[in-house]
Design an enzyme around this catalytic site. Structure first.
Site, mmCIF file in Angstrom:
data_model
loop_
_atom_site.group_PDB
_atom_site.id
_atom_site.type_symbol
_atom_site.label_atom_id
_atom_site.label_comp_id
_atom_site.label_asym_id
_atom_site.label_seq_id
_atom_site.Cartn_x
_atom_site.Cartn_y
_atom_site.Cartn_z
ATOM 1 N N ASP A 191 0.839 -1.202 0.000
ATOM 2 C CA ASP A 191 0.000 0.000 0.000
ATOM 3 C C ASP A 191 0.874 1.253 0.000
ATOM 4 O O ASP A 191 0.371 2.381 -0.064
ATOM 5 C CB ASP A 191 -1.002 -0.005 1.159
ATOM 6 C CG ASP A 191 -0.333 -0.100 2.513
ATOM 7 O OD1 ASP A 191 0.906 -0.219 2.574
ATOM 8 O OD2 ASP A 191 -1.051 -0.055 3.525
ATOM 9 N N SER A 192 2.213 1.059 -0.003
ATOM 10 C CA SER A 192 3.129 2.178 -0.242
ATOM 11 C C SER A 192 2.909 2.741 -1.641
ATOM 12 O O SER A 192 3.433 3.821 -1.963
ATOM 13 C CB SER A 192 4.582 1.734 -0.067
ATOM 14 O OG SER A 192 4.829 0.540 -0.794
ATOM 15 N N ASP A 241 -1.065 -6.084 -0.212
ATOM 16 C CA ASP A 241 -1.518 -5.457 1.041
ATOM 17 C C ASP A 241 -3.026 -5.239 1.040
ATOM 18 O O ASP A 241 -3.582 -4.718 0.062
ATOM 19 C CB ASP A 241 -0.863 -4.078 1.195
ATOM 20 C CG ASP A 241 0.397 -4.121 2.031
ATOM 21 O OD1 ASP A 241 0.542 -5.050 2.848
ATOM 22 O OD2 ASP A 241 1.237 -3.219 1.866
ATOM 23 N N LYS A 293 -1.332 -9.409 2.721
ATOM 24 C CA LYS A 293 -0.635 -8.963 3.930
ATOM 25 C C LYS A 293 -1.535 -7.961 4.649
ATOM 26 O O LYS A 293 -2.210 -7.176 3.986
ATOM 27 C CB LYS A 293 0.707 -8.310 3.580
ATOM 28 C CG LYS A 293 1.426 -7.692 4.777
ATOM 29 C CD LYS A 293 2.887 -7.388 4.503
ATOM 30 C CE LYS A 293 3.160 -6.061 3.859
ATOM 31 N NZ LYS A 293 2.694 -4.876 4.605
ATOM 32 N N GLU A 300 -1.741 -5.478 8.503
ATOM 33 C CA GLU A 300 -0.975 -4.922 9.620
ATOM 34 C C GLU A 300 -1.679 -5.188 10.950
ATOM 35 O O GLU A 300 -2.908 -5.102 11.025
ATOM 36 C CB GLU A 300 -0.798 -3.405 9.427
ATOM 37 C CG GLU A 300 -0.005 -3.054 8.184
ATOM 38 C CD GLU A 300 0.214 -1.544 8.018
ATOM 39 O OE1 GLU A 300 -0.169 -0.763 8.913
ATOM 40 O OE2 GLU A 300 0.778 -1.160 6.977
ATOM 41 N N GLU A 354 9.005 -4.152 10.759
ATOM 42 C CA GLU A 354 9.503 -2.883 10.221
ATOM 43 C C GLU A 354 10.124 -2.020 11.308
ATOM 44 O O GLU A 354 9.499 -1.731 12.325
ATOM 45 C CB GLU A 354 8.338 -2.148 9.526
ATOM 46 C CG GLU A 354 8.766 -0.852 8.868
ATOM 47 C CD GLU A 354 7.783 -0.341 7.815
ATOM 48 O OE1 GLU A 354 6.835 -1.075 7.459
ATOM 49 O OE2 GLU A 354 7.981 0.794 7.354
HETATM 50 O O1 KIV Z 1 3.549 -1.175 1.647
HETATM 51 C C1 KIV Z 1 4.741 -1.505 1.716
HETATM 52 O O2 KIV Z 1 5.572 -1.149 0.889
HETATM 53 C C2 KIV Z 1 5.151 -2.341 2.843
HETATM 54 C C3 KIV Z 1 6.610 -2.607 3.011
HETATM 55 C C4 KIV Z 1 7.275 -1.426 3.571
HETATM 56 C C5 KIV Z 1 6.869 -3.814 3.796
HETATM 57 O O3 KIV Z 1 4.339 -2.764 3.604
#
Ligand code: KIV
Length: 271
Positions: free
Chosen positions: A51-52, A90, A120, A122, A189
């Site tokens: 989600d980055s 994510d 994934k 959180e 992280e």
């Molecule tokens: O969204 C992302 O890029 C991440 C990484 C930093 C692990 O969750």
């Protein structure tokens, strides 16, 4: 006669094998077809449609604004490109925190519409029920603990987490809960290296670090940081393998000059 060479795909079982045999896991983020193709061709083990994307693709300050539909669009592009690696996507902010049914429905959309291999999310104890429910539907889940960017307004800072004993103890407990809930791997992280080592050694599933030191089972970086496309982000954990911001800027300057001076196109570059 054409010879079909079968490519052995990376699965969650491959990652487990790698942990057991001490082979480190390489993971990068990817958000589009062209980059995913290069990373897969180079032999990356895992691509994370992170989600980055909210930051590096859309220019938002945080990961919070990106939607499930937008994540699915990025994931579809990545999945179309790859032949070998595992693709994890994510769950974006707001698509799973409500309850375990919402989490399951969002995961199913990602698996069905993007063809991803896992999701994934959180959090620790507070998402354990959702993790169990998602896994019971056959969807592999990767956890993410410590500096979880979707909670940035709770933390108030992107500083290193779990330096204090209390937070470190909570991390160890949450990592154990995620393993018991059935996660196939966990991302840690920005924590002290010694703590990363302790968690990796205490779990039987792979622990993948971003700023979690050298003793975890694998490493992940955001592709724009690793390739030097982002310029103003220089945390200690980041190693830049290229300086693409400057290279692309220079190439663009040269292109502009060539167009204006009519050097481009030349006689051999036209019909
Ligand atoms: O969204 C992302 O890029 C991440 C990484 C930093 C692990 O969750």
């Amino acid at each position: 006669m054409s010879v079909h060479k079968e490519i052995k795909r990376v699965t969650t079982h491959t990652l487990q094998w790698m942990k057991q045999h001490g082979e480190k896991i390489s993971m990068l983020t990817a958000y589009d077809f062209s980059m995913a193709r290069i990373f897969d061709d180079a032999g990356i083990d895992v691509l994370l449609v992170g989600d980055s994307a909210s930051n590096v693709m859309a220019g938002h300050e945080t990961t919070l604004p990106i939607t499930l539909d937008q994540m699915i669009y990025h994931a579809q592009s990545v999945v179309r490109a790859i032949k070998r690696c595992l693709v994890v996507v994510d769950l974006p902010f707001g698509s799973y925190q409500g309850n375990s049914k919402e989490a399951l429905n969002s995961s199913i959309r990602i698996m069905k519409e993007a063809g991803a291999h896992g999701i994934k999310l959180e959090g620790g104890e507070e998402v354990a029920d959702s993790i169990r429910r998602i896994i019971s539907a056959g969807v592999p889940v990767m956890g993410h603990l410590c500096l979880t960017p979707q909670s940035i307004y709770k933390f108030g800072t992107y500083e290193v987490r779990a330096r204090e004993e209390e937070e470190a103890a909570r991390l160890i407990e949450n990592a154990r809960i995620l393993e018991q809930a059935g996660c196939f791997a966990i991302v840690l992280e920005k924590i002290p290296a010694a703590l990363g080592k302790q968690v990796a050694e205490s779990l039987s599933i792979p622990v993948i670090g971003i700023g979690a030191g050298m003793h975890v089972d694998g490493q992940v970086l955001v592709m724009h940081d690793m390739l030097g496309i982002t310029k103003d982000f220089s945390p200690r954990f980041l190693r830049r393998y290229l300086n693409l911001y400057d290279d692309i800027r220079e190439a663009t300057n040269k292109y502009i000059r060539d167009v204006k001076s009519m050097d481009f196109p030349n006689a051999s570059e036209q019909y």
